[in-house]
Design a protein around this motif. Structure first.
Motif, PDB file in Angstrom:
ATOM      1  N   LEU A  42       0.183  -1.208   0.068  1.00  0.00           N
ATOM      2  CA  LEU A  42      -0.057   0.145  -0.010  1.00  0.00           C
ATOM      3  C   LEU A  42       0.406   0.923  -0.219  1.00  0.00           C
ATOM      4  N   ILE A  43       2.213   1.160   0.178  1.00  0.00           N
ATOM      5  CA  ILE A  43       3.047   2.154   1.110  1.00  0.00           C
ATOM      6  C   ILE A  43       3.316   2.396  -0.596  1.00  0.00           C
ATOM      7  N   PHE A  44       3.944   1.723  -1.248  1.00  0.00           N
ATOM      8  CA  PHE A  44       4.483   1.908  -2.600  1.00  0.00           C
ATOM      9  C   PHE A  44       3.187   2.084  -3.793  1.00  0.00           C
ATOM     10  N   LEU A  45       2.576   1.451  -3.605  1.00  0.00           N
ATOM     11  CA  LEU A  45       1.283   2.426  -4.266  1.00  0.00           C
ATOM     12  C   LEU A  45       0.547   3.904  -4.121  1.00  0.00           C
ATOM     13  N   ALA A  46       1.073   3.400  -2.824  1.00  0.00           N
ATOM     14  CA  ALA A  46       0.987   5.277  -2.638  1.00  0.00           C
ATOM     15  C   ALA A  46       1.394   6.825  -3.155  1.00  0.00           C
ATOM     16  N   ALA A  47       2.699   5.769  -2.866  1.00  0.00           N
ATOM     17  CA  ALA A  47       3.819   6.776  -3.625  1.00  0.00           C
ATOM     18  C   ALA A  47       4.532   6.448  -5.198  1.00  0.00           C
ATOM     19  N   ILE A  53      -0.471  10.601  -9.317  1.00  0.00           N
ATOM     20  CA  ILE A  53      -1.328  10.681 -10.617  1.00  0.00           C
ATOM     21  C   ILE A  53      -2.177  11.507  -9.932  1.00  0.00           C
ATOM     22  N   CYS A  54      -2.889  12.215  -8.054  1.00  0.00           N
ATOM     23  CA  CYS A  54      -3.463  13.013  -7.868  1.00  0.00           C
ATOM     24  C   CYS A  54      -2.896  13.774  -7.919  1.00  0.00           C
ATOM     25  N   LYS A  55      -1.431  14.515  -7.684  1.00  0.00           N
ATOM     26  CA  LYS A  55      -0.479  15.302  -8.204  1.00  0.00           C
ATOM     27  C   LYS A  55      -0.418  16.114 -10.055  1.00  0.00           C
ATOM     28  N   LEU A  56      -0.451  15.229 -10.337  1.00  0.00           N
ATOM     29  CA  LEU A  56      -0.944  15.603 -11.950  1.00  0.00           C
ATOM     30  C   LEU A  56      -2.565  16.384 -12.272  1.00  0.00           C
ATOM     31  N   LEU A  57      -4.006  15.841 -11.357  1.00  0.00           N
ATOM     32  CA  LEU A  57      -4.881  16.322 -11.132  1.00  0.00           C
ATOM     33  C   LEU A  57      -4.926  17.798 -10.451  1.00  0.00           C
ATOM     34  N   LEU A  58      -4.354  17.293  -9.993  1.00  0.00           N
ATOM     35  CA  LEU A  58      -4.291  19.178  -8.858  1.00  0.00           C
ATOM     36  C   LEU A  58      -3.652  20.024  -9.655  1.00  0.00           C
ATOM     37  N   SER A  59      -2.366  19.940 -11.474  1.00  0.00           N
ATOM     38  CA  SER A  59      -1.917  20.563 -10.822  1.00  0.00           C
ATOM     39  C   SER A  59      -2.957  21.276 -12.074  1.00  0.00           C
TER      40      SER A  59
END
Length: 419
Positions: A42-47, A53-59
Motif C-alpha cells: 500500500l505504501i508503494f502504491l501510494a508513493a 496521479i493526484c499531483k498531476l490532477l491537482l495541477s
C-alpha cells in the motif's frame, strides 16, 4: 470436582457466546495480520502511483509560477478592479522590482512560459523588459515600462497578468474543452483555428469504440471455439492467445510497422494475389491504428468471454434443439444471453484500455489520428505545460468513471465472476 464436571455446569448459551467471541477475535487477528503484510504494498502504491496521479490532477487547477516569481505585483494586482483603467503606479514599480529579482533567482523563465500560454509573445515581452530595465532612463516604472514595450500601456496585458497571478485558475480546464475566459469575464469558445481538444476527445472515443467492436467480432468466435473444444486441444490453442502477453508491446507494434509498410508482407501478398493492383496505404492512418490496437487488445476480449463460456453447460443448447429450435436460433436466444457478462467485461476492458493507449497510435497513426494520450505526453514532455496535461487527464479520468458507472448500471460489477 473434575474439569468435565465443571464444564457441564456452564450453561450451553454461555459456551456458545464464548466460542463466538473467540471466533471473532481470531478473525480480527487474522485480518490485522493480513493488513500488516499488505502495508508495504500500500505504501508503494501510494508513493509511486496514487500520489503522482493526484499531483498531476491537482495541477489542472493550480498555477503558482507567476505568483511565485512576481509576488509583490501579484499581491497588488488582486486589488486592481480591472479594465478599463490601468493599474496604479505602485503596480508598475512592484512589477519592475519583481522582474529583476526573479531574473536573479532564476524563476522568471517558468513564469514567462506560463504567461506565454495565455498570449503568444508574452515570454518575449518579459525577457525584453527585464533586459532593458537596468538602463538608467531616469523615468518612473509607470512611464519606463510602456517606453520599453507599448504593450505595458495596454489594459489587456495587465488583465492577463492578473489572471495568471492567481494561484487557482480554471484556465487549464477550459482550454482542455476549447473554451476561454473573455475580456468581459465570460466563458466563450476559442477561435475555430485553435479548436483542438474536443476533436481529439471525439477521435479518441471513436478509435476506442472501433477497436472494441473489432475485438468483439474477432474474439467472440475464438472464445467460443476454445470453450467448446476438448480440454487438450483448447489448452494447446490457448497458447496462441497467451503468448502475446509475454511479448513487449513495443515489439508487437514494431512488427506491424514492418508488416504494413508499402513493401511489407501484407501488401506483397495483396499485390501478388491480384487483389489490388498497387500497394494499399495501411500505415500512418486510421487503418494502421485499428489493426495494431485490435491485435494488442484482442486477448482481453477472448479471455473474458472464454472464462464465462467455460461455465455454460452445453445441455441448454441441446435441449433447445431437441424442442425444435434451429441451431442458429438456439445459439442466439439461449447461448448468447448467457455470455453477456463476458461480452460486457471484454468490451469494458478493451474500451477503457484503448482510451489511454499511446505507443501504437504514435507509431502507426498519422496526423489525423492523434489521441488524447499523445497530446498529454506532448504537453508534459515538450511544451512543459503540466497544467493542461493535468486538465486533459481529469476529463479522461472523468469519462472513464462515467463509462464504469454506466457499465455497472447495465451489466453490474457483481456479475463479473469469470469462471
Amino acid at each position: 470436582m473434575s474439569t468435565m464436571e465443571r464444564t457441564s455446569l456452564v450453561p450451553a448459551g454461555s459456551r456458545t457466546i464464548d466460542s463466538s467471541v473467540g471466533f471473532r477475535a481470531a478473525r480480527r487477528r487474522e485480518a490485522l495480520r493480513a493488513f500488516m503484510l499488505a502495508v508495504p504494498l500500500l505504501i508503494f502504491l501510494a508513493a509511486a502511483f496514487i500520489y503522482p496521479i493526484c499531483k498531476l490532477l491537482l495541477s489542472s487547477v493550480r498555477s503558482e509560477e507567476v505568483s511565485r516569481a512576481l509576488p509583490n505585483a501579484a499581491l497588488l494586482l488582486r486589488e486592481w478592479p480591472g479594465p478599463p483603467a490601468l493599474p496604479s503606479p505602485q503596480v508598475f514599480e512592484a512589477l519592475a522590482a519583481d522582474l529583476q529579482t526573479a531574473q536573479g533567482e532564476g524563476s522568471l523563465a517558468a513564469a514567462a512560459r506560463r504567461l506565454n500560454n495565455y498570449e503568444p509573445g508574452f515570454r518575449t515581452l518579459l525577457m525584453k523588459t527585464v533586459r532593458q530595465l537596468p538602463s538608467a532612463s531616469g523615468l518612473p516604472p509607470a512611464e519606463d515600462l510602456p517606453r520599453i514595450d507599448r504593450r505595458w500601456g495596454e489594459v489587456e496585458t495587465w488583465r492577463l497578468l492578473k489572471r495568471a497571478a492567481s494561484p487557482l485558475t480554471p484556465d487549464f480546464l477550459l482550454t482542455a474543452i476549447d473554451r476561454k475566459v473573455g475580456p468581459d469575464g465570460a466563458v466563450a469558445p476559442v477561435e475555430v483555428s485553435q479548436k483542438v481538444y474536443i476533436s481529439a476527445f471525439l477521435r479518441t472515443f471513436a478509435i476506442s469504440g472501433g477497436v472494441t467492436l473489432l475485438c468483439l467480432i474477432l474474439g467472440y468466435p475464438v472464445a467460443y471455439l476454445l470453450a467448446t473444444l476438448p480440454a487438450r486441444q483448447s489448452n494447446l490453442l490457448m497458447i496462441f492467445v497467451i503468448v502475446p502477453f509475454w511479448t513487449s508491446l513495443l515489439v508487437r507494434t514494431t512488427a506491424w510497422y514492418v508488416l504494413l509498410q508499402p513493401n511489407g508482407v501484407v501488401n506483397s501478398l495483396l499485390v501478388g494475389s491480384g487483389i489490388v493492383a498497387e500497394p494499399v496505404a495501411l500505415m500512418f492512418n486510421r487503418t494502421g491504428v485499428l489493426i495494431g490496437m485490435t491485435h494488442v487488445l484482442l486477448p482481453f476480449m477472448i479471455l473474458a468471454n472464454y472464462a464465462v463460456m467455460r461455465g455454460i453447460p452445453p445441455v441448454y443448447g441441446r435441449a433447445a434443439i431437441s424442442l425444435g429450435a434451429h441451431p442458429a436460433v438456439a445459439f442466439l436466444r439461449v447461448y448468447v444471453p448467457q455470455t453477456m457478462p463476458g461480452i460486457g467485461t471484454g468490451m469494458f476492458l478493451v474500451f477503457v484500455l484503448a482510451l489511454g493507449y499511446y505507443i501504437t497510435p504514435a507509431l502507426l497513426g498519422g496526423a489525423g489520428d492523434e489521441m488524447v494520450s499523445q497530446i498529454i505526453a506532448l504537453q508534459m514532455e515538450r511544451q512543459l505545460n503540466w497544467g493542461l496535461a493535468g486538465a486533459l487527464s481529469v476529463y479522461l479520468a472523468a469519462f472513464t468513471l462515467v463509462v464504469y458507472i454506466v457499465f455497472n448500471r447495465l451489466v453490474g460489477i457483481d456479475r463479473l465472476r469469470l469462471g
